[in-house]
Design an enzyme around this catalytic site. Structure first.
Site, PDB file in Angstrom:
ATOM      1  N   ARG A  75       0.842  -1.202   0.000  1.00 14.54           N
ATOM      2  CA  ARG A  75       0.000   0.000   0.000  1.00 14.54           C
ATOM      3  C   ARG A  75       0.874   1.247   0.000  1.00 14.54           C
ATOM      4  O   ARG A  75       0.674   2.180  -0.767  1.00 14.54           O
ATOM      5  CB  ARG A  75      -0.931  -0.012   1.214  1.00 14.54           C
ATOM      6  CG  ARG A  75      -1.737   1.262   1.394  1.00 14.54           C
ATOM      7  CD  ARG A  75      -1.245   1.961   2.658  1.00 14.54           C
ATOM      8  NE  ARG A  75      -1.988   3.185   2.888  1.00 14.54           N
ATOM      9  CZ  ARG A  75      -1.418   4.337   3.135  1.00 14.54           C
ATOM     10  NH1 ARG A  75      -0.109   4.470   3.155  1.00 14.54           N
ATOM     11  NH2 ARG A  75      -2.132   5.404   3.367  1.00 14.54           N
ATOM     12  N   HIS A  80       3.282   6.004  -2.357  1.00 13.38           N
ATOM     13  CA  HIS A  80       4.442   6.896  -2.260  1.00 13.38           C
ATOM     14  C   HIS A  80       5.504   6.659  -3.329  1.00 13.38           C
ATOM     15  O   HIS A  80       6.325   7.547  -3.570  1.00 13.38           O
ATOM     16  CB  HIS A  80       5.075   6.793  -0.873  1.00 13.38           C
ATOM     17  CG  HIS A  80       4.131   7.149   0.225  1.00 13.38           C
ATOM     18  ND1 HIS A  80       3.629   8.422   0.392  1.00 13.38           N
ATOM     19  CD2 HIS A  80       3.566   6.395   1.203  1.00 13.38           C
ATOM     20  CE1 HIS A  80       2.817   8.449   1.435  1.00 13.38           C
ATOM     21  NE2 HIS A  80       2.751   7.227   1.943  1.00 13.38           N
TER      22      HIS A  80
END
Length: 112
Positions: A75, A80
């Site tokens: 995730r 990111h």
């Protein structure tokens, strides 16, 4: 089971079912790789799974999910480090690990 824990379990299951529906019966890596919209939809569901699992573990650290650290890590990578997503890695996760996660979540839903 606290209401929030149940919600996170159901959110995870909903995302797993959504991924299965997106991929359909004839799962084909080449088609997956070529279809940006499909890849983005799957990645979004994986983000939801990771976030819901992270929140669930904060509420109840006794919940047993085999690859929970890796799921949360995925995730984080999708969010990111979006420019470093490997389609083959995601596909491997979908084919090998998602079915295991589905069984674990079903068991938790049925026992809580």
């Amino acid at each position: 089971m606290p209401h929030k824990s149940a919600k996170y379990l159901f959110d995870i299951m909903e995302s797993i079912v959504s991924i299965e529906n997106y991929l359909g019966e004839n799962r084909d890596f080449v088609e997956y790789s070529k279809n940006k919209q499909l890849r983005r939809a799957v990645e979004r569901e994986l983000e939801i799974i990771g976030e819901a699992l992270n929140n669930l573990k904060k509420l109840d650290d006794t919940v047993e999910i085999t690859f929970y650290r890796q799921i949360i890590g995925l995730r984080n990578q999708i969010i990111h480090r979006y420019d470093n997503i490997d389609n083959e890695t995601i596909w491997g996760i979908l084919m090998k690990h998602l079915p295991i996660l589905k069984i674990e979540i079903e068991n938790l839903i049925n026992t809580k």
